[in-house]
Design an enzyme around this catalytic site. Structure first.
Site, PDB file in Angstrom:
ATOM      1  N   SER A 222      42.360  36.844  47.567  1.00  0.00           N
ATOM      2  CA  SER A 222      42.244  36.589  46.349  1.00  0.00           C
ATOM      3  C   SER A 222      41.226  35.946  45.833  1.00  0.00           C
ATOM      4  O   SER A 222      40.365  36.137  44.768  1.00  0.00           O
ATOM      5  CB  SER A 222      43.545  35.544  45.760  1.00  0.00           C
ATOM      6  OG  SER A 222      43.333  34.344  46.504  1.00  0.00           O
TER       7      SER A 222
ATOM      8  N   ARG B 267      39.011  37.988  42.953  1.00  0.00           N
ATOM      9  CA  ARG B 267      39.030  37.199  41.653  1.00  0.00           C
ATOM     10  C   ARG B 267      37.631  37.154  41.227  1.00  0.00           C
ATOM     11  O   ARG B 267      36.996  37.622  39.935  1.00  0.00           O
ATOM     12  CB  ARG B 267      39.293  35.795  41.838  1.00  0.00           C
ATOM     13  CG  ARG B 267      39.357  34.943  40.528  1.00  0.00           C
ATOM     14  CD  ARG B 267      39.670  33.639  40.735  1.00  0.00           C
ATOM     15  NE  ARG B 267      41.002  33.392  41.281  1.00  0.00           N
ATOM     16  CZ  ARG B 267      41.333  32.957  42.525  1.00  0.00           C
ATOM     17  NH1 ARG B 267      40.175  32.484  43.324  1.00  0.00           N
ATOM     18  NH2 ARG B 267      42.492  32.787  42.963  1.00  0.00           N
TER      19      ARG B 267
ATOM     20  N   ASN C 232      36.000  39.363  37.916  1.00  0.00           N
ATOM     21  CA  ASN C 232      35.379  38.749  36.829  1.00  0.00           C
ATOM     22  C   ASN C 232      34.080  39.351  36.457  1.00  0.00           C
ATOM     23  O   ASN C 232      33.737  39.819  35.326  1.00  0.00           O
ATOM     24  CB  ASN C 232      35.381  37.308  36.883  1.00  0.00           C
ATOM     25  CG  ASN C 232      36.621  36.634  36.427  1.00  0.00           C
ATOM     26  OD1 ASN C 232      36.828  36.493  35.274  1.00  0.00           O
ATOM     27  ND2 ASN C 232      37.487  36.429  37.458  1.00  0.00           N
TER      28      ASN C 232
END
Lengths: 156, 284
Positions: free
Chosen positions: B204, B208, B212
């Protein structure tokens, strides 16, 4: 998009970078910051202490001034008392001196008057004797008529 | 307008998605391939970070700090506060680690604010066919960070809890029972759940950040497509001018948003690293 050798290289670079940061960046910067914080705390404490000392000194100075003022007014009181005493004393001395001088003068005057009266009396007696002897045409023996003359002198 | 540019746009975006590597990769995992651009820019940015901070650290004064020192100290102080709030043990590693992650990832992300075509065009002029300038849009870079953190999590878990403590943490919770037999039955269930939780952390973390920044870069590319392959002809038509104006406005607005995103992503990565490591330090 795939996973490849870049991953391993990146991990090595990252490990090296973290090591470098841990050894050569973090400690000096944090030490400087902590040292400054300590200095500032010291400075603040010193300032507070100085302020306290200043107010203590001010209190002390106030007390000294108050005491000096009290003492000064005390001294002034004393001086005024002393001056009043001196004036009273001088007044007393002057009036007694005056009285004494007055008495002496009066005595002197009395004495002078007596003396003058005596001299006048003698002179009048002399004149009277002279006049009488001229009237009688003869000499009056002063010695034989001393009592008479004295009586005469007393009557004048 | 979009329709006539459609083939060009696809090529343009795919071109921007291709790394400068030694050869084309086969499959998802291929350790014979290396992305020169990612390595180059991340090393360059590492040097920028290290050079700047080292420069300040060498001449750090305990008196009144100058502007640069002030800014650097502000960052260091914020990281230090964050670490102190979250992590209650004593470690000489965690705060510098968090600082490195925050700054390095921020610089990775910051490359996304450099106009998308500037460096690739310059590279093209220098004879390099492809160039990706944002290291955090490379899964290798984000996984390198998160896997290193993952290794540290395992290392600290073993160090603080011992192998038995670590294994029992993975197998004896969240479900536990007094009865030994029932407990034995619960162990596989617990292990499955905890492994997922445990393995989800590095995945994660890296996905992440990657997601992004990948999306951010993609939006810059899409904005750039507005005036794609029109050249100076754009100046001769109203549509061309609208395209230029639209690109300028959208690029401006998206850059403004993106400044927040890149900072927040760097911050999240650093904070979660500290959180995970403090969890590894704590006994349950």
């Amino acid at each position: 998009m795939n996973i490849n050798l870049t991953l391993i290289v990146q991990m090595l670079v990252f490990a090296l970078l973290v090591f470098g940061t841990m050894k050569w960046i973090w400690p000096p910067i944090l030490n400087a910051m902590e040292e400054r914080a300590r200095k500032i705390a010291q400075g603040l404490a010193a300032a507070e202490k100085g302020e306290q000392e200043l107010s203590e000194a001010r209190d002390k100075a106030d007390a000294i001034i108050r005491e000096a003022r009290e003492r000064a007014s005390h001294i002034i009181d004393q001086a005024q008392h002393a001056a009043r005493d001196l004036v009273e004393q001088a007044k007393g001395a002057a009036s007694s001196e005056g009285a004494r001088i007055l008495a002496a003068a009066q005595q002197q005057i009395g004495l002078d008057a007596t003396r003058a009266r005596e001299a006048l009396r003698r002179e009048v007696a002399g004149i009277a004797v002279g006049a009488a002897s001229k009237l009688l045409g003869r000499e009056i023996d002063a010695r034989t008529h001393a009592d008479l003359l004295d009586q005469l002198a007393m009557q004048i | 307008m979009a329709a006539e540019n459609a083939p060009g746009a696809t090529e343009y975006i795919l071109h921007h998605q291709t790394f400068l590597s030694n050869k084309a990769p086969h499959g998802i995992i291929d350790f014979s391939v290396i992305n020169y651009d990612t390595v180059f820019f991340s090393v360059l940015l590492a040097l920028v970070f290290f050079g700047l901070f080292r420069w300040v650290a060498r001449r750090a004064t305990t008196g009144v700090p100058a502007l640069t020192q002030n800014i650097i100290e502000w960052i260091v102080e914020k990281v230090d506060e964050q670490v102190r709030d979250t992590f209650h043990g004593t470690s000489r590693l965690i705060a510098p680690l968090a600082l490195t992650i925050f700054c390095w990832v921020f610089l990775f992300n910051f490359m996304d604010l450099v106009p998308v075509d500037l460096l690739p065009a310059a590279a093209h002029g220098a004879g390099l066919g492809h160039l990706k300038v944002v290291p955090s849009t490379d899964l290798n870079a984000t996984f390198a960070l998160s896997l290193t953190v993952f290794i540290l999590i395992i290392f600290y878990s073993l160090k603080m809890k011992g192998p038995i403590g670590f294994i029992s943490e993975l197998t004896l919770q969240p479900f536990s029972a007094r009865n030994k037999l029932v407990q034995a039955l619960l162990v596989p269930v617990n292990f499955l759940l905890e492994s997922v939780t445990f393995l989800a952390r590095p995945i994660s973390l890296s996905l992440r950040l990657y997601g992004n920044l990948y999306a951010g870069e993609m939006i810059f590319l899409l904005i750039a497509v507005l005036t794609l392959s029109r050249g100076f002809h754009a100046l001769t038509s109203i549509g061309g001018w609208l395209g230029i104006l639209g690109q300028f406005l959208l690029g401006f607005i998206w850059t403004g948003f993106h400044i927040l995103i890149i900072t927040i992503q760097a911050f999240i990565f650093a904070v979660l690293t500290v959180v995970y490591l403090s969890m590894a330090h704590e006994h349950h």
